[in-house]
Scaffold this motif. Structure first.
Motif, PDB file in Angstrom:
ATOM      1  N   ARG A 161      46.609 -16.317 -16.335  1.00  0.00           N
ATOM      2  CA  ARG A 161      45.984 -17.645 -16.352  1.00  0.00           C
ATOM      3  C   ARG A 161      46.786 -18.630 -15.505  1.00  0.00           C
ATOM      4  NH1 ARG A 161      44.985 -17.379 -22.822  1.00  0.00           N
ATOM      5  NH2 ARG A 161      42.870 -16.483 -22.799  1.00  0.00           N
ATOM      6  N   GLU A 162      48.108 -18.588 -15.650  1.00  0.00           N
ATOM      7  CA  GLU A 162      48.954 -19.512 -14.890  1.00  0.00           C
ATOM      8  C   GLU A 162      48.881 -19.223 -13.395  1.00  0.00           C
ATOM      9  OE1 GLU A 162      52.787 -19.098 -16.656  1.00  0.00           O
ATOM     10  OE2 GLU A 162      52.288 -20.327 -18.416  1.00  0.00           O
ATOM     11  N   THR A 163      48.846 -17.949 -13.026  1.00  0.00           N
ATOM     12  CA  THR A 163      48.740 -17.588 -11.612  1.00  0.00           C
ATOM     13  C   THR A 163      47.433 -18.089 -11.018  1.00  0.00           C
ATOM     14  OG1 THR A 163      50.120 -15.619 -11.882  1.00  0.00           O
ATOM     15  CG2 THR A 163      48.642 -15.658  -9.992  1.00  0.00           C
ATOM     16  N   ALA A 164      46.346 -17.905 -11.754  1.00  0.00           N
ATOM     17  CA  ALA A 164      45.043 -18.358 -11.262  1.00  0.00           C
ATOM     18  C   ALA A 164      45.029 -19.872 -11.063  1.00  0.00           C
ATOM     19  CB  ALA A 164      43.948 -17.935 -12.235  1.00  0.00           C
ATOM     20  N   ARG A 165      45.558 -20.596 -12.013  1.00  0.00           N
ATOM     21  CA  ARG A 165      45.575 -22.058 -11.896  1.00  0.00           C
ATOM     22  C   ARG A 165      46.461 -22.507 -10.745  1.00  0.00           C
ATOM     23  NH1 ARG A 165      46.113 -21.849 -18.125  1.00  0.00           N
ATOM     24  NH2 ARG A 165      43.937 -21.972 -18.794  1.00  0.00           N
ATOM     25  N   ALA A 166      47.570 -21.795 -10.536  1.00  0.00           N
ATOM     26  CA  ALA A 166      48.508 -22.179  -9.477  1.00  0.00           C
ATOM     27  C   ALA A 166      47.888 -22.062  -8.088  1.00  0.00           C
ATOM     28  CB  ALA A 166      49.767 -21.319  -9.561  1.00  0.00           C
ATOM     29  N   ILE A 167      46.942 -21.143  -7.910  1.00  0.00           N
ATOM     30  CA  ILE A 167      46.309 -20.989  -6.597  1.00  0.00           C
ATOM     31  C   ILE A 167      44.980 -21.739  -6.522  1.00  0.00           C
ATOM     32  CG2 ILE A 167      47.421 -18.756  -6.205  1.00  0.00           C
ATOM     33  CD1 ILE A 167      44.738 -17.408  -6.865  1.00  0.00           C
ATOM     34  N   GLY A 168      44.663 -22.482  -7.585  1.00  0.00           N
ATOM     35  CA  GLY A 168      43.435 -23.264  -7.593  1.00  0.00           C
ATOM     36  C   GLY A 168      42.184 -22.467  -7.866  1.00  0.00           C
ATOM     37  N   ALA A 169      42.336 -21.303  -8.471  1.00  0.00           N
ATOM     38  CA  ALA A 169      41.181 -20.457  -8.775  1.00  0.00           C
ATOM     39  C   ALA A 169      40.567 -20.856 -10.112  1.00  0.00           C
ATOM     40  CB  ALA A 169      41.602 -18.992  -8.824  1.00  0.00           C
ATOM     41  N   THR A 170      39.260 -20.735 -10.213  1.00  0.00           N
ATOM     42  CA  THR A 170      38.612 -20.940 -11.501  1.00  0.00           C
ATOM     43  C   THR A 170      38.870 -19.725 -12.387  1.00  0.00           C
ATOM     44  OG1 THR A 170      36.530 -20.007 -10.670  1.00  0.00           O
ATOM     45  CG2 THR A 170      36.820 -22.403 -10.513  1.00  0.00           C
ATOM     46  N   VAL A 171      38.960 -19.970 -13.702  1.00  0.00           N
ATOM     47  CA  VAL A 171      39.305 -18.907 -14.647  1.00  0.00           C
ATOM     48  C   VAL A 171      38.297 -18.900 -15.786  1.00  0.00           C
ATOM     49  CG1 VAL A 171      41.088 -17.943 -16.147  1.00  0.00           C
ATOM     50  CG2 VAL A 171      41.746 -19.273 -14.136  1.00  0.00           C
ATOM     51  N   ALA A 172      37.822 -17.722 -16.143  1.00  0.00           N
ATOM     52  CA  ALA A 172      36.959 -17.554 -17.310  1.00  0.00           C
ATOM     53  C   ALA A 172      37.526 -16.441 -18.176  1.00  0.00           C
ATOM     54  CB  ALA A 172      35.529 -17.214 -16.887  1.00  0.00           C
ATOM     55  N   THR A 173      37.329 -16.574 -19.481  1.00  0.00           N
ATOM     56  CA  THR A 173      37.781 -15.567 -20.429  1.00  0.00           C
ATOM     57  C   THR A 173      36.578 -14.906 -21.080  1.00  0.00           C
ATOM     58  OG1 THR A 173      39.828 -16.775 -20.907  1.00  0.00           O
ATOM     59  CG2 THR A 173      39.118 -15.150 -22.534  1.00  0.00           C
ATOM     60  N   VAL A 174      36.573 -13.587 -21.092  1.00  0.00           N
ATOM     61  CA  VAL A 174      35.542 -12.828 -21.796  1.00  0.00           C
ATOM     62  C   VAL A 174      36.120 -12.425 -23.146  1.00  0.00           C
ATOM     63  CG1 VAL A 174      34.157 -10.722 -21.820  1.00  0.00           C
ATOM     64  CG2 VAL A 174      34.434 -12.010 -19.700  1.00  0.00           C
ATOM     65  N   ASP A 175      35.608 -13.050 -24.186  1.00  0.00           N
ATOM     66  CA  ASP A 175      36.087 -12.795 -25.546  1.00  0.00           C
ATOM     67  C   ASP A 175      35.275 -11.644 -26.123  1.00  0.00           C
ATOM     68  OD1 ASP A 175      37.115 -12.855 -28.061  1.00  0.00           O
ATOM     69  OD2 ASP A 175      36.298 -14.813 -28.611  1.00  0.00           O
ATOM     70  N   SER A 176      35.831 -10.439 -26.056  1.00  0.00           N
ATOM     71  CA  SER A 176      35.083  -9.245 -26.445  1.00  0.00           C
ATOM     72  C   SER A 176      35.929  -8.361 -27.339  1.00  0.00           C
ATOM     73  CB  SER A 176      34.661  -8.456 -25.198  1.00  0.00           C
ATOM     74  OG  SER A 176      34.209  -7.165 -25.539  1.00  0.00           O
ATOM     75  N   TYR A 177      35.410  -8.058 -28.519  1.00  0.00           N
ATOM     76  CA  TYR A 177      36.118  -7.145 -29.416  1.00  0.00           C
ATOM     77  C   TYR A 177      36.285  -5.776 -28.772  1.00  0.00           C
ATOM     78  CZ  TYR A 177      37.098  -4.187 -33.436  1.00  0.00           C
ATOM     79  OH  TYR A 177      37.665  -3.277 -34.287  1.00  0.00           O
TER      80      TYR A 177
END
Length: 202
Positions: free
Chosen positions: A137-153
């Motif tokens: 997550r931190e790497t994605a934010r550092a390069i200005g990339a959008t981030v989504a989380t797939v919450d899947s059991y």
């Protein structure tokens, strides 16, 4: 989209040694890999293994650590990375993962791991050491990339410890659950708590 499946073929699943022999752990790891490849069958997956292994799909042997082996294959083309020890995975889960629209899509595992990624930003690099979900997550934010989380059991359950096998026996419908039952795996319930047991493990 290209799909990579990293696989630790050398001494797989060592933390399962209390309940399975070396030969059994290898067989179990390969069975979980087969379940993952079955879920990915519509997406032409490629296995990246750290030692030779027979699979029904293209397989590249790369003995570098996981992070280096994966990053060497992130060449700008949209790529999904799906771990090989996700025995509850389904084709529907994969469809949801790949359809999520973001530069970086993360499916977290238990304990801070990253069980699946979709990388669409060519500047992103993986880092599977430590608490990788936080680092990604931190790497994605550092390069200005959008981030989504797939919450899947089903994407969240990876098998590392004997306790993880309880979830496979309870919810699995694929070859891994069947393999565990054929090798005398069962669920013990004591004082409302469950744990994985084998007839031969005492």
């Amino acid at each position: 989209m290209r799909v990579l499946v990293p696989f630790g073929a050398r001494d797989p699943k060592s933390r399962l040694a209390p309940v399975f022999s070396t030969t059994e752990r290898r067989a179990l790891a390969e069975t979980m890999l087969a379940d993952v490849l079955a879920a990915l069958s519509d997406h032409e997956p490629v296995v990246v293994a750290n030692a030779p292994v027979e699979t029904p799909v293209p397989t590249h042997v790369d003995d570098r650590p996981l992070t280096a082996a994966v990053n060497a294959r992130l060449t700008g083309e949209p790529t999904a990375i799906v771990m090989a020890d996700l025995p509850l995975i389904s084709s529907e889960t994969i469809t949801r993962l790949l359809a999520t629209d973001s530069d970086v899509v993360i499916a977290p595992g238990l304990g801070g791991g990253t069980n699946a990624l979709v990388v669409r930003d060519p500047a992103f690099e993986t880092d599977y050491h430590g608490v990788s979900i936080r680092d990604h997550r931190e790497t994605a934010r550092a390069i200005g990339a959008t981030v989504a989380t797939v919450d899947s059991y089903r994407l969240g359950i990876d098998v590392d410890e004997p306790a993880d096998l309880v979830e496979v026996l309870l919810h699995g419908t694929g070859d891994t659950a069947r393999w565990l039952r054929e090798h005398d795996g069962w669920i013990e319930t004591t004082d409302g708590r469950t744990r994985f047991r084998r007839e031969s493990s005492g």
